[in-house]
Design a protein around this motif. Structure first.
Motif, PDB file in Angstrom:
ATOM      1  N   ARG A  56       5.683   3.020 -23.752  1.00 22.96           N
ATOM      2  CA  ARG A  56       6.173   3.555 -25.025  1.00 22.96           C
ATOM      3  C   ARG A  56       5.064   3.740 -26.056  1.00 22.96           C
ATOM      4  NH1 ARG A  56      11.836   0.256 -26.250  1.00 22.96           N
ATOM      5  NH2 ARG A  56      13.063   1.146 -24.530  1.00 22.96           N
ATOM      6  N   VAL A  57       3.870   3.252 -25.731  1.00 20.12           N
ATOM      7  CA  VAL A  57       2.769   3.350 -26.690  1.00 20.12           C
ATOM      8  C   VAL A  57       2.475   4.799 -27.045  1.00 20.12           C
ATOM      9  CG1 VAL A  57       0.289   2.967 -26.992  1.00 20.12           C
ATOM     10  CG2 VAL A  57       1.728   1.163 -26.029  1.00 20.12           C
ATOM     11  N   SER A  58       2.583   5.677 -26.059  1.00 18.19           N
ATOM     12  CA  SER A  58       2.304   7.092 -26.289  1.00 18.19           C
ATOM     13  C   SER A  58       3.293   7.935 -25.504  1.00 18.19           C
ATOM     14  CB  SER A  58       0.873   7.435 -25.873  1.00 18.19           C
ATOM     15  OG  SER A  58       0.652   8.822 -25.939  1.00 18.19           O
ATOM     16  N   SER A  59       3.674   9.071 -26.080  1.00 11.86           N
ATOM     17  CA  SER A  59       4.571  10.000 -25.388  1.00 11.86           C
ATOM     18  C   SER A  59       3.792  11.038 -24.586  1.00 11.86           C
ATOM     19  CB  SER A  59       5.473  10.707 -26.413  1.00 11.86           C
ATOM     20  OG  SER A  59       4.682  11.430 -27.351  1.00 11.86           O
ATOM     21  N   SER A  60       2.479  10.901 -24.566  1.00 13.81           N
ATOM     22  CA  SER A  60       1.631  11.849 -23.858  1.00 13.81           C
ATOM     23  C   SER A  60       1.805  11.708 -22.353  1.00 13.81           C
ATOM     24  CB  SER A  60       0.164  11.625 -24.230  1.00 13.81           C
ATOM     25  OG  SER A  60      -0.689  12.335 -23.360  1.00 13.81           O
ATOM     26  N   LYS A  61       2.010  12.835 -21.681  1.00 17.69           N
ATOM     27  CA  LYS A  61       2.140  12.809 -20.234  1.00 17.69           C
ATOM     28  C   LYS A  61       0.823  12.417 -19.570  1.00 17.69           C
ATOM     29  CE  LYS A  61       6.009  16.001 -19.623  1.00 17.69           C
ATOM     30  NZ  LYS A  61       6.510  17.196 -18.904  1.00 17.69           N
ATOM     31  N   VAL A  62      -0.292  12.746 -20.210  1.00 20.77           N
ATOM     32  CA  VAL A  62      -1.600  12.360 -19.674  1.00 20.77           C
ATOM     33  C   VAL A  62      -1.744  10.841 -19.680  1.00 20.77           C
ATOM     34  CG1 VAL A  62      -4.094  12.483 -20.027  1.00 20.77           C
ATOM     35  CG2 VAL A  62      -2.673  14.518 -20.405  1.00 20.77           C
ATOM     36  N   TYR A  63      -1.326  10.213 -20.792  1.00 24.35           N
ATOM     37  CA  TYR A  63      -1.369   8.750 -20.896  1.00 24.35           C
ATOM     38  C   TYR A  63      -0.457   8.116 -19.851  1.00 24.35           C
ATOM     39  CZ  TYR A  63      -0.204   4.100 -22.710  1.00 24.35           C
ATOM     40  OH  TYR A  63       0.034   2.758 -22.831  1.00 24.35           O
ATOM     41  N   GLU A  64       0.746   8.667 -19.709  1.00 22.95           N
ATOM     42  CA  GLU A  64       1.696   8.103 -18.754  1.00 22.95           C
ATOM     43  C   GLU A  64       1.186   8.236 -17.329  1.00 22.95           C
ATOM     44  OE1 GLU A  64       6.450   8.376 -17.661  1.00 22.95           O
ATOM     45  OE2 GLU A  64       5.647   9.391 -19.415  1.00 22.95           O
ATOM     46  N   LYS A  65       0.568   9.373 -17.015  1.00 20.07           N
ATOM     47  CA  LYS A  65       0.015   9.572 -15.682  1.00 20.07           C
ATOM     48  C   LYS A  65      -1.149   8.613 -15.430  1.00 20.07           C
ATOM     49  CE  LYS A  65       0.108  13.671 -14.107  1.00 20.07           C
ATOM     50  NZ  LYS A  65      -0.137  15.108 -13.822  1.00 20.07           N
ATOM     51  N   ALA A  66      -1.989   8.381 -16.461  1.00 18.94           N
ATOM     52  CA  ALA A  66      -3.109   7.450 -16.333  1.00 18.94           C
ATOM     53  C   ALA A  66      -2.602   6.030 -16.101  1.00 18.94           C
ATOM     54  CB  ALA A  66      -3.980   7.508 -17.580  1.00 18.94           C
ATOM     55  N   LEU A  67      -1.524   5.662 -16.814  1.00 13.37           N
ATOM     56  CA  LEU A  67      -0.932   4.341 -16.649  1.00 13.37           C
ATOM     57  C   LEU A  67      -0.370   4.187 -15.240  1.00 13.37           C
ATOM     58  CD1 LEU A  67      -0.505   1.886 -18.531  1.00 13.37           C
ATOM     59  CD2 LEU A  67       1.802   2.737 -18.971  1.00 13.37           C
ATOM     60  N   ASN A  68       0.231   5.261 -14.745  1.00 13.73           N
ATOM     61  CA  ASN A  68       0.780   5.257 -13.398  1.00 13.73           C
ATOM     62  C   ASN A  68      -0.331   5.042 -12.363  1.00 13.73           C
ATOM     63  OD1 ASN A  68       2.842   5.561 -11.453  1.00 13.73           O
ATOM     64  ND2 ASN A  68       2.277   7.696 -11.146  1.00 13.73           N
ATOM     65  N   PHE A  69      -1.465   5.730 -12.554  1.00 15.49           N
ATOM     66  CA  PHE A  69      -2.603   5.566 -11.653  1.00 15.49           C
ATOM     67  C   PHE A  69      -3.178   4.152 -11.748  1.00 15.49           C
ATOM     68  CE2 PHE A  69      -2.690  10.133 -11.031  1.00 15.49           C
ATOM     69  CZ  PHE A  69      -3.270  10.266  -9.773  1.00 15.49           C
ATOM     70  N   PHE A  70      -3.174   3.582 -12.955  1.00 14.11           N
ATOM     71  CA  PHE A  70      -3.697   2.232 -13.140  1.00 14.11           C
ATOM     72  C   PHE A  70      -2.872   1.220 -12.350  1.00 14.11           C
ATOM     73  CE2 PHE A  70      -3.343  -1.794 -15.518  1.00 14.11           C
ATOM     74  CZ  PHE A  70      -4.649  -2.246 -15.390  1.00 14.11           C
ATOM     75  N   TYR A  71      -1.542   1.262 -12.522  1.00 14.66           N
ATOM     76  CA  TYR A  71      -0.673   0.342 -11.792  1.00 14.66           C
ATOM     77  C   TYR A  71      -0.808   0.534 -10.280  1.00 14.66           C
ATOM     78  CZ  TYR A  71       1.780  -0.794 -16.159  1.00 14.66           C
ATOM     79  OH  TYR A  71       2.094  -1.223 -17.425  1.00 14.66           O
ATOM     80  N   LEU A  96       0.838  -1.203   0.000  1.00 16.62           N
ATOM     81  CA  LEU A  96       0.000   0.000   0.000  1.00 16.62           C
ATOM     82  C   LEU A  96       0.870   1.250   0.000  1.00 16.62           C
ATOM     83  CD1 LEU A  96      -2.999   0.751   0.034  1.00 16.62           C
ATOM     84  CD2 LEU A  96      -2.880   0.833   2.529  1.00 16.62           C
ATOM     85  N   TYR A  97       1.975   1.196   0.750  1.00 16.15           N
ATOM     86  CA  TYR A  97       2.931   2.309   0.762  1.00 16.15           C
ATOM     87  C   TYR A  97       3.530   2.535  -0.630  1.00 16.15           C
ATOM     88  CZ  TYR A  97       7.572   4.410   1.223  1.00 16.15           C
ATOM     89  OH  TYR A  97       8.696   5.171   1.037  1.00 16.15           O
ATOM     90  N   LEU A  98       3.898   1.440  -1.312  1.00 18.22           N
ATOM     91  CA  LEU A  98       4.445   1.569  -2.667  1.00 18.22           C
ATOM     92  C   LEU A  98       3.415   2.169  -3.618  1.00 18.22           C
ATOM     93  CD1 LEU A  98       6.427  -1.769  -3.277  1.00 18.22           C
ATOM     94  CD2 LEU A  98       7.357   0.504  -2.797  1.00 18.22           C
ATOM     95  N   ALA A  99       2.162   1.736  -3.483  1.00 19.78           N
ATOM     96  CA  ALA A  99       1.107   2.253  -4.359  1.00 19.78           C
ATOM     97  C   ALA A  99       0.925   3.753  -4.151  1.00 19.78           C
ATOM     98  CB  ALA A  99      -0.202   1.520  -4.079  1.00 19.78           C
ATOM     99  N   ILE A 100       0.906   4.184  -2.899  1.00 16.45           N
ATOM    100  CA  ILE A 100       0.743   5.612  -2.589  1.00 16.45           C
ATOM    101  C   ILE A 100       1.943   6.404  -3.094  1.00 16.45           C
ATOM    102  CG2 ILE A 100       0.593   7.293  -0.706  1.00 16.45           C
ATOM    103  CD1 ILE A 100      -0.955   5.169   0.878  1.00 16.45           C
TER     104      ILE A 100
END
Length: 209
Positions: free
Chosen positions: A169-184, A82-86
């Protein structure tokens, strides 16, 4: 060969399924890539090998006979996940910016030492296959199972890291990367919360209150 096929049919789904360690691998791959995730992998799989040796050569019965110890390990591990996720959710530094925190060898050790599910998987393997492996390989049967599991773990963990890197690497969009980060991070948080809720110590505490 027949023993290996049966063993692989049982162990592959367990190793490849999206458990805590695999989600962390995908997160690390997305953040820092395969090469910089190797220390994390080394930490996790070093503990897996040690667990296999402990359980395979009989000392695992001592661990199995201490349910309170196992439950405590699971609870501590859940809190750490949980700490890692936060930490990942609150991190605003992306891979695109070139400087991001890397999960290293010690993090890998902690993730796997505190992963009670990893213990259960190893217990299951030796419960199912110790007798057959010794009939096939003699005294080396236990060692063969340990080597098979180590190879399967390392290869599948590399795949999870690579999947994380590929998706990043699928997208260079920071929005996509942030969404992926939230997903993980969300997946890891859900796994951690689920492990906490199902922990017998927590269930007993709630029932008493």
């Amino acid at each position: 060969m027949s023993l290996f096929i049966i063993w692989l049919g049982v162990m592959f789904p367990l190793v490849f399924s999206p458990g805590p360690a695999n989600i962390v691998f995908a997160m690390s791959g997305a953040k820092v890539g395969v090469k910089r995730s190797i220390p994390l992998l080394a930490g996790v799989d070093s503990v897996f090998i040690v667990k296999s040796i402990i359980v395979g050569f009989g000392l695992g019965e001592v661990v199995r006979s201490q349910p309170t110890l196992m439950n405590t390990i699971q609870l501590l591990g859940s809190v750490y996940l949980l700490y890692l996720a936060i930490t990942f959710i609150s991190s605003h530094t992306t891979k695109l910016e070139g400087t991001t925190e890397t999960l290293g060898f010690v993090d890998g050790l902690l993730v796997q030492v505190l992963n009670s599910k990893g213990w259960l998987m190893v217990f299951l393997m030796f419960t199912l296959f110790t007798e057959q492996s010794q009939e096939t390989f003699g005294q080396n049967g236990i060692i063969v199972l340990i080597v098979w599991l180590a190879i399967l773990n390392i290869s599948m963990h590399f795949i999870w890291i690579s999947i994380g890197e590929l998706l990043s690497r699928v997208s260079s969009s920071k929005v996509y990367e942030k969404a992926l980060n939230f997903f993980y991070s969300g997946c890891l948080a859900l796994v951690a919360i689920w492990l906490i809720i199902e922990n017998p110590m927590v269930i007993e505490f709630i029932s008493r209150t």
